[in-house]
Design an enzyme around this catalytic site. Structure first.
Site, PDB file in Angstrom:
ATOM      1  N   HIS A 107       0.581  -1.282   0.130  1.00 22.57           N
ATOM      2  CA  HIS A 107       0.036   0.386   0.387  1.00 22.57           C
ATOM      3  C   HIS A 107       0.274   1.059   0.515  1.00 22.57           C
ATOM      4  O   HIS A 107       0.592   2.055   0.231  1.00 22.57           O
ATOM      5  CB  HIS A 107      -0.542  -0.205   1.386  1.00 22.57           C
ATOM      6  CG  HIS A 107      -2.187  -1.011   1.113  1.00 22.57           C
ATOM      7  ND1 HIS A 107      -3.455  -0.650   0.749  1.00 22.57           N
ATOM      8  CD2 HIS A 107      -2.232  -2.052   1.662  1.00 22.57           C
ATOM      9  CE1 HIS A 107      -4.167  -1.460   0.901  1.00 22.57           C
ATOM     10  NE2 HIS A 107      -3.586  -2.376   1.488  1.00 22.57           N
ATOM     11  N   THR A 147      -8.918   6.231  -2.225  1.00 23.35           N
ATOM     12  CA  THR A 147     -10.127   5.633  -2.238  1.00 23.35           C
ATOM     13  C   THR A 147     -11.711   6.359  -2.386  1.00 23.35           C
ATOM     14  O   THR A 147     -12.581   6.624  -3.086  1.00 23.35           O
ATOM     15  CB  THR A 147     -10.970   4.496  -1.785  1.00 23.35           C
ATOM     16  OG1 THR A 147     -10.075   4.580  -0.315  1.00 23.35           O
ATOM     17  CG2 THR A 147     -10.092   3.406  -1.912  1.00 23.35           C
ATOM     18  N   LYS A 187      -9.779  13.587   3.536  1.00 26.46           N
ATOM     19  CA  LYS A 187      -8.411  12.108   4.452  1.00 26.46           C
ATOM     20  C   LYS A 187      -8.097  13.005   5.430  1.00 26.46           C
ATOM     21  O   LYS A 187      -8.087  13.862   5.813  1.00 26.46           O
ATOM     22  CB  LYS A 187      -8.195  12.100   2.259  1.00 26.46           C
ATOM     23  CG  LYS A 187      -7.318  13.144   2.221  1.00 26.46           C
ATOM     24  CD  LYS A 187      -6.526  13.837   0.495  1.00 26.46           C
ATOM     25  CE  LYS A 187      -7.748  12.884  -0.332  1.00 26.46           C
ATOM     26  NZ  LYS A 187      -7.351  12.541  -1.764  1.00 26.46           N
ATOM     27  N   ARG A 188      -6.979  11.677   4.813  1.00 28.13           N
ATOM     28  CA  ARG A 188      -6.168  11.718   6.809  1.00 28.13           C
ATOM     29  C   ARG A 188      -5.285  13.705   6.391  1.00 28.13           C
ATOM     30  O   ARG A 188      -4.801  13.108   4.265  1.00 28.13           O
ATOM     31  CB  ARG A 188      -4.971  11.005   6.867  1.00 28.13           C
ATOM     32  CG  ARG A 188      -5.924  10.092   7.176  1.00 28.13           C
ATOM     33  CD  ARG A 188      -5.971  10.066   8.962  1.00 28.13           C
ATOM     34  NE  ARG A 188      -5.255  10.541   9.040  1.00 28.13           N
ATOM     35  CZ  ARG A 188      -4.647   9.486  10.813  1.00 28.13           C
ATOM     36  NH1 ARG A 188      -5.439   8.304  10.553  1.00 28.13           N
ATOM     37  NH2 ARG A 188      -4.007  10.045  11.760  1.00 28.13           N
ATOM     38  N   LYS A 195     -15.224   7.388  -4.320  1.00 24.98           N
ATOM     39  CA  LYS A 195     -16.802   7.974  -4.284  1.00 24.98           C
ATOM     40  C   LYS A 195     -16.961   8.593  -4.530  1.00 24.98           C
ATOM     41  O   LYS A 195     -18.962   9.392  -4.851  1.00 24.98           O
ATOM     42  CB  LYS A 195     -16.659   7.676  -2.373  1.00 24.98           C
ATOM     43  CG  LYS A 195     -15.569   6.658  -1.976  1.00 24.98           C
ATOM     44  CD  LYS A 195     -15.295   6.964  -0.171  1.00 24.98           C
ATOM     45  CE  LYS A 195     -14.702   5.811   0.538  1.00 24.98           C
ATOM     46  NZ  LYS A 195     -14.077   5.941   1.687  1.00 24.98           N
ATOM     47  N   LYS A 248       0.105  14.751   0.822  1.00 30.60           N
ATOM     48  CA  LYS A 248      -2.028  14.106   0.452  1.00 30.60           C
ATOM     49  C   LYS A 248      -1.831  16.131   0.079  1.00 30.60           C
ATOM     50  O   LYS A 248      -2.739  16.350  -0.834  1.00 30.60           O
ATOM     51  CB  LYS A 248      -3.162  14.282   1.254  1.00 30.60           C
ATOM     52  CG  LYS A 248      -2.696  12.582   1.178  1.00 30.60           C
ATOM     53  CD  LYS A 248      -3.843  11.846   2.426  1.00 30.60           C
ATOM     54  CE  LYS A 248      -3.711  10.499   2.768  1.00 30.60           C
ATOM     55  NZ  LYS A 248      -5.323   9.984   1.626  1.00 30.60           N
TER      56      LYS A 248
END
Ligand code: PLP
Length: 789
Positions: free
Chosen positions: A319, A629, A518-519, A633, A524
């Site tokens: 991952h 992911t 998201k985290r 969504k 990110k």
């Protein structure tokens, strides 16, 4: 009323659950086991009712008692036993496994406290953390199975080739039913709780008032399942974390083998014909040496026989490709905690090195290969103290190694595990992630689902998501467009009310809802997003009122938890909140721009925000996000994406087409040269970037955020030198945002893109992903439970 409803649903599930167990037992099929340290299950009630096809019936029954299903389900605690994407993936997979009638189970740990609950300090904008005591009011979904319990050993020494452990606890099973959609199949998520082993309780010591000695095992047991440890590269409490991992592996492997025997199997050389074990990242790596130990020490197999079957039984999903996040443990720690396993790991290592050397000798003489190898060798020799590298152990023991998106699986082969790839290319696979369309579209967005069902002609799309393509034919039909927009608006209204309730901020629903949830992590790049917003704000301030009136109004929504010790991430949260305080209260700006940080991002909050989204941001530095992911969504819910060529974004863009995706930023192969350019002092940032940083520094947002901005400066050193290339991508990001504004102003065009997004989201159904795991890795087939006569 919630408890009563849950009990009634559970009763309905138990029959299916028992029938499924009995059917698997009778059929004795090959079964897969998904081992994961994390599950982000979210709420179970709506999902269970929906999967059983009883939403209408329960709504009706509750209404007749004076309640609504929405109110009743909203009191359920979120089962948040995971950090983020990896844990949610495991939960989506269970839903798909059950729906596809596949014989497979999930295994995890029953942490007493899930991931912390997040709040925001109103005065400072800082993140606050509270323990998540999710079991406080009981959990109606779990069934304790005190009779299913296994000893878990630690420490001690190896005597005559066998382990004489120093400590022991017991792992006790707690099962949750996982119903499939419109099928009787109902599988199990088995979570282990640790309990003190009665054998170990030193009654004599207790009676002699030596409480410390007598309570030792009790304390160890309660610590083992106390908390979920953070992922995302943070390494704390090593011995405890490794003990947790071992407990998951040992209890699960013992249980798997017990079931294999119970079903009448006895030929160990054929174990892999009945069992496949999937390791969700490296956290459950110890399943491989644990299987070896049991096969040799308890079942009497030779090393060769045990190894031959282990290699065909376990498989590994990678991952992350960030080298600092690849798990490794000090060898002396593993040796102390698990002495017998360390012996086994050493032998696996020795035999592997010998076979690799043989392979190399066979190839020989390739000069550049040799040079590279020498360099590698030097690197590993330099590593002191010696480490056990879990991913390497996985690559050697696994029958399959897979990445989680096409681009990621290529990086895994070409860089991360290139040496292993050269030795056994046949093991390497791709399994692009997916999400369950039940939870993430059908149940969380009934408004849009109704429109889809009407225009597709039926509701088969809830499992067969390729059916969604039929929407594309009508993408420009004004009637569909009107219904589509009405559904979106209804969701924006629900979202607006939620935001008002938790943050007291009023957001206008005719603005574009722009969401990044998201985290919070530097890779990110929430930082890039907020700097872009700051630039927008600064521009607006400089405009005349006439110019300003032409701007596309936006509501910028953030959500996500920063891990408690991740200082830089917490500073980003504070900056977002401080920008919000200034912008949201600026009368010159009014409704043109709102900046909202919604606290405590979890599965339920995602289910509220995603259906309301029009634009969402997936803007990681190229090559850092394995898949993502939430991008899937959002796409399913008709949201357009602004993003980099990273992870599953690449495949999403292929599906929706270039015109319906706002692409920006450098690509993966350009990342290292960009860092080198920077290190050589040759990078010249865009003037708009420098200007934006100066603006923050001038103190407009209260604090000057020196440490945070410092990370974007200099050329090297920890936390400096803009490692994630925010400055490099800034100009390209702003240009993509300009394209977004232009596109949004064309309402029909935007709605068409939105419909196209949903229409071509079928690939990202986790049923497709699981079907591939089942066929290409696990070798399992559907085992459908018959109707009761
Ligand atoms: C889907 C999901 C994630 C993963 O989000 P990414 O944007 O892919 O990192 C994290 N947390 C929750 C609660 C989710 O539902």
């Amino acid at each position: 009323m919630y408890q009563a409803t849950a009990q009634s649903v559970r009763e309905g599930l138990v029959e299916r659950w028992n029938d499924t167990y009995a059917h698997f037992h009778k059929e004795n099929p090959k079964q897969a086991y998904y081992l994961s340290m994390e599950y982000l299950q979210g709420r179970a009630l709506t999902n269970a009712i929906g999967n059983m096809g009883l939403t209408g019936e329960y709504s009706e029954a509750l209404r007749s008692l004076g309640y609504t299903l929405e109110d009743v389900m909203s009191v359920e605690r979120n089962a948040g036993l995971g950090n983020g994407g990896l844990g949610r993936l495991a939960s989506c997979f269970l839903d798909s496994i059950a729906t596809l009638d596949l014989p497979a189970w999930g295994y995890g740990l029953r942490y007493k406290y899930g991931l912390f609950k997040q709040g925001v300090d109103k005065a400072t904008g800082e993140q606050l953390e509270y323990a998540d005591d999710w079991l406080e009011v009981g959990n109606p979904w779990e069934v304790a199975r005190p009779q299913v319990s296994y000893p878990i050993s630690f420490y001690g020494k190896v005597v005559n080739g066998k382990w004489a452990p120093g400590k022991q606890v017991r792992a006790v099973a707690y099962d949750s039913p996982i119903p499939g959609y419109k099928t009787r199949n109902c599988i199990s998520l088995r979570m282990w709780d640790a309990q003190p082993s009665a054998v170990e309780f030193d009654l004599a010591a207790f009676n002699a008032s030596d409480y410390e000695t007598s309570m030792g095992p009790t304390n160890l047991a309660s610590m083992l399942c106390a908390v979920l440890y953070p992922g995302d590269g943070t390494r704390e409490g090593k011995a405890l974390r490794l003990s947790q991992q071992y407990m998951l592996c040992s209890a699960s492997v013992q249980d798997i083998l017990a079931r294999w025997k119970e079903r009448g199997n006895s030929d160990w050389s054929k174990l892999h014909e009945k069992v496949a074990i999937q390791m969700n990242d490296t956290h459950p790596t110890l399943a491989a040496p644990e299987l070896m130990r049991i096969l040799m020490d308890d079942e009497g197999l030779s090393w060769d026989d045990a190894w031959a079957v282990t290699k065909k039984t376990v498989a590994y999903t990678n991952h992350t490709v960030m080298p600092e996040a690849l798990e490794k443990w000090p060898l002396d720690l593993v040796e102390e905690l698990l002495p017998r396993h360390m012996e086994i790991i050493k032998r696996i290592d020795e035999e592997f090195i010998a076979s690799a050397a043989k392979a190399k000798a066979a190839k020989a003489a390739k000069k550049d290969d040799k040079k590279k190898d020498d360099k590698k060798k030097k690197e590993s020799e330099e590593e002191k103290p010696a480490m056990v590298r879990m991913a390497n152990l996985c690559c050697i023991s696994g029958m399959a190694i897979n990445g989680v998106a096409a681009i990621h699986s290529e990086i895994v082969k070409d860089f991360t595990f290139n040496d292993f790839y050269k030795l056994f290319p046949e093991k390497f696979q791709n399994k692009t992630n997916g999400v369950t369309p039940r939870r993430w579209l059908a149940f969380c967005n009934p408004q849009l689902s109704a429109v889809i069902t009407k225009w597709v002609g039926n509701d088969k799309w809830v499992t067969d998501t390729d059916e969604l393509r039929k929407l594309a034919e009508h993408a420009t039909n004004p009637e569909l467009q009107a219904e589509w927009k009405a559904a979106k608006l209804a969701r924006k209204k629900i979202c607006k009310d939620y935001i008002k309730k938790v943050t007291d901020i009023d957001v206008p629903i005719d603005s574009m809802f722009d969401i990044q949830v998201k985290r919070i992590h530097e890779y990110k790049r929430q930082f890039l997003n907020i700097l872009g917003i700051i630039y927008r704000y600064k521009q607006m301030k400089a405009m005349t009122p006439e110019e300003r009136a032409k701007c596309v109004p936006r509501v910028c929504i953030f959500g996500g938890k920063a891990y408690a010790t991740y200082t830089q991430a917490k500073r980003i949260v504070r900056l977002i909140n401080n920008v919000g305080s200034v912008v949201n209260n600026d009368p010159e700006i009014g409704d043109l721009l709102k900046v909202v940080f919604v606290p405590d991002y979890n599965v339920s909050l995602a289910e509220t925000l995603i259906p309301a989204s029009e634009l969402s941001q997936h803007i990681s530095t190229a090559g850092t996000e394995a898949s993502g992911t939430s991008n899937m969504k959002f796409q399913m819910n008709g949201c357009l994406i602004i993003g980099t060529l990273d992870g599953a974004n690449v495949e999403i863009r292929e599906c929706v087409g270039d015109d319906n995706f706002f692409l920006f930023g450098i690509t993966d192969p350009e990342v290292e040269p960009a860092r080198a350019e920077r290190a050589a002092g040759k990078f010249v940032p865009d003037a708009r970037f420098t200007e934006t940083l100066e603006y923050v520094r001038s103190g407009v947002f209260g604090d000057k955020f020196e440490e945070l901005l410092g990370s974007l400066e200099g050329n090297e050193g920890f936390g400096r030198g803009d490692y994630f290339l925010v400055g490099k991508d800034f100009a390209s990001y702003l240009e993509a945002q300009e394209r977004v504004d232009v596109a949004y102003a064309d309402s029909m065009g935007w709605t068409e893109s939105s419909i196209i997004s949903t229409a071509f989201s079928g690939k990202f159904n986790s049923d497709r992903t699981i079907d591939q795991y089942a066929k290409e890795i696990w070798g399992i087939k559907p085992c459908t439970v018959p109707e009761r006569k």
